[in-house]
Design an enzyme around this catalytic site. Structure first.
Site, PDB file in Angstrom:
ATOM      1  N   GLU A 112      26.396  35.685  85.000  1.00 55.29           N
ATOM      2  CA  GLU A 112      27.171  35.008  86.048  1.00 55.29           C
ATOM      3  C   GLU A 112      28.604  35.526  86.174  1.00 55.29           C
ATOM      4  OE1 GLU A 112      26.913  30.777  85.577  1.00 55.29           O
ATOM      5  OE2 GLU A 112      24.785  30.746  86.028  1.00 55.29           O
ATOM      6  N   GLU A 122      18.035  31.261  84.231  1.00 55.57           N
ATOM      7  CA  GLU A 122      18.500  29.883  83.996  1.00 55.57           C
ATOM      8  C   GLU A 122      18.095  28.985  85.150  1.00 55.57           C
ATOM      9  OE1 GLU A 122      22.655  29.072  83.042  1.00 55.57           O
ATOM     10  OE2 GLU A 122      22.731  30.933  81.881  1.00 55.57           O
TER      11      GLU A 122
HETATM   12  C1  BG6 Z   1      25.625  28.340  83.716  1.00 56.44           C
HETATM   13  C2  BG6 Z   1      25.964  29.035  82.424  1.00 56.44           C
HETATM   14  O1  BG6 Z   1      26.680  28.540  84.577  1.00 56.44           O
HETATM   15  O2  BG6 Z   1      25.486  26.968  83.711  1.00 56.44           O
HETATM   16  C3  BG6 Z   1      25.598  28.256  81.172  1.00 56.44           C
HETATM   17  O3  BG6 Z   1      25.416  30.320  82.382  1.00 56.44           O
HETATM   18  C4  BG6 Z   1      25.988  26.808  81.373  1.00 56.44           C
HETATM   19  O4  BG6 Z   1      26.221  28.844  80.063  1.00 56.44           O
HETATM   20  C5  BG6 Z   1      25.151  26.263  82.521  1.00 56.44           C
HETATM   21  O5  BG6 Z   1      25.881  26.002  80.247  1.00 56.44           O
HETATM   22  C6  BG6 Z   1      25.378  24.796  82.775  1.00 56.44           C
HETATM   23  O6  BG6 Z   1      26.728  24.534  82.981  1.00 56.44           O
HETATM   24  P1  BG6 Z   1      27.394  23.205  82.460  1.00 56.44           P
HETATM   25  O7  BG6 Z   1      28.798  23.265  82.933  1.00 56.44           O
HETATM   26  O8  BG6 Z   1      26.641  22.103  83.072  1.00 56.44           O
HETATM   27  O9  BG6 Z   1      27.245  23.250  80.977  1.00 56.44           O
END
Ligand code: BG6
Length: 488
Positions: free
Chosen positions: A170, A388
């Protein structure tokens, strides 16, 4: 498009789950590890929820065997993790810390022994602090040189064992949060510096891909991008144009570079007018064009909705800007003062009246997932790997030691179902990694916002025993993997 019957998932589809080093490992100074920019940033008062940091995290560094055993028990086909650069090169470059390399080799061996395909991310945000201090981090081309040394060490050591490699996680999010919203290190708010640093990272990405092709010819490499489709609020052509602008600015700005080796011209010209376009040297163009990823990693949480930028309504602009600042990294809005300039009426964020939100205000949009996969595949014609996708929620541990996370099951099921439709539409997909395998440290939201299939018994203020407890979603995903998603 309609389907009477849906295609099945490919038989070798990689059903996986993901994590990142700083969010799980802990052991922040163990066995010769050097500090990263996150070790420093999380110690600045008020930056993270209740001052949480990854010093201990969920102690995966010491418990990785137990975690891999759980993965094996679930039948997980792939596990995406990241390497902490400063564990291997404590100063970011130069002297190598063998203990760090050994840790990742042991982890990879353990995964392979248990039938889990390792997916290795080279950079998930934790730049060695020494490089920030010495060179100003990603603002200097010296950091590209250091990154190449780091990549070379890993390609050499693990190139024969790991097939799938992710370069940067990202890039759109960590550059914007770090150089614009001051909510990630290096804690800067300066769009000129943002686009210069981002350009240097593009070069580092290209160098890493080219080096990989030489050293690991059998492997597959690509960046993981935080993609969100952009919807126009109405069918007013001005709103549609605003959505085009927003797509260019939020998505194509990175994906065109990765896949075509050049910046989208409209956004580049806008930034030039604003005096914040990156400095591109002639040799940069050649390098960017030469590096071809084998696949695109897609991180999907949600997209965004925009409308024409009504310059006469600055107060509304300010409000929306605030809303999309530190809590939601996925929609990038032109900066207040710049969007007031008549030359750059790019777009303005808007509420989507059709979508519900999570407890943290993120839109829930499974159909947008299908839209996203189709858009990216149609535009760039590369296999996609979802690296993800998941739901951050408040989970409750019952007295019976259970977690009834039906809401997470629902969320994942809806998204996986839309991914299956995208596959039937013709999108070439390698796999799907849910975020995340275990609960872990949310960069800014501590341990309250949980994503895992496995509950970790700790809170922001109390490390407790950190025991692992599979949630209801763990058993649901296990069954889904067993039957290769055929009941979806
Ligand atoms: C993504 C990242 O942006 O979102 C992760 O790659 C991150 O590392 C995930 O944990 C969720 O984001 P958050 O802010 O809800 O923990």
């Amino acid at each position: 498009m309609f389907h009477e019957t849906l295609d099945s998932f490919p038989k070798d589809f990689l059903w996986g789950a993901a994590s990142a080093a700083y969010q799980i490992e802990g052991a922040f100074d163990a066995d010769g590890k050097g500090p990263s920019i996150w070790d420093e940033f999380t110690k600045i008062p008020e930056k993270t929820f209740e001052g949480t940091n990854g010093d201990v995290a969920i102690d995966h560094y010491h418990r990785y065997k137990e975690d891999v055993k759980l993965m094996a028990g679930m039948g997980l086909k792939a596990y995406r993790f990241s390497v902490s650069w400063s564990r291997i090169l404590p100063e970011g470059e130069g002297e190598v810390n063998e203990a760090g390399l050994q840790f990742y080799e042991d982890l990879v061996d353990e995964l392979i022994k248990n039938g889990v395909e390792p997916v290795l991310t080279l950079y998930h945000w934790d730049l060695p602090l020494a490089l920030q201090e010495k060179y100003n981090g990603w603002e200097s081309r010296e950091t590209i040189r250091a990154f190449k040394q780091y990549c070379e060490l890993l390609f050499e050591r693990l190139g024969k064992k790991v097939t799938y490699w992710v370069t940067f996680n990202e890039q759109n999010v960590f550059t914007s949060m770090g150089y614009r919203w001051e909510s990630h290190p290096p804690n800067v708010s300066d769009t000129k510096r943002l686009f210069e640093a981002n350009h240097i990272i593009n070069l580092a990405n290209a160098e890493a891909i080219n080096l990989f092709k030489e050293m690991v010819p059998e492997g597959k490499i690509g960046p993981s991008f935080g993609y969100g489709p952009v919807y126009p609020l109405t069918s007013d052509p001005s709103d549609v144009l605003a959505a085009e602008n927003a797509h260019d600015f939020n998505n194509a700005w990175w994906l065109d570079i990765y896949c075509k080796g050049k910046y989208p011209v409209t956004t580049f010209n806008q930034l030039k007018r604003m005096g914040i376009a990156p400095t591109v040297l002639p040799e940069d163009e050649e390098l960017l064009k030469s590096a071809k990823p084998d696949f695109l990693g897609i991180n999907y949480y949600h997209g965004g909705t925009v409308k024409q930028n009504k310059l006469e309504n600055p107060t509304e602009n300010e409000e929306t800007n605030k809303q999309f600042s530190s809590t939601d990294p996925y929609l990038m809005q032109p900066k207040d003062e710049q969007s007031q300039s008549p030359e750059v009426p790019m777009f303005q964020s808007a509420e989507n009246p059709y979508l519900e939100k999570t407890d943290w205000g993120w839109e829930i949009d499974p159909v947008g997932f299908r839209v996203a996969l189709r858009q990216v595949f149609a535009r760039y014609d590369l296999p996609l790997f979802v690296t993800e996708n998941g739901l951050g929620a408040l989970d409750e541990l019952t007295e019976e030691e259970e977690i009834h996370d039906d809401y997470r099951i629902q969320y994942l099921e809806n998204h996986i179902s839309e991914m299956k439709k995208a596959i039937s539409d013709g999108v070439d997909m390698i796999g799907y990694c849910a975020w995340s395998f275990t609960d872990l440290l949310s960069w800014l939201n501590g341990y309250k916002k949980r994503y895992g299939f496995v509950y970790v018994n700790r809170t922001e203020t109390d490390e407790k025993d950190m025991r692992r407890i599979p949630k209801k979603s763990f058993y649901w995903y296990k069954e889904l993997i067993e039957n290769n998603g055929q009941n979806i």
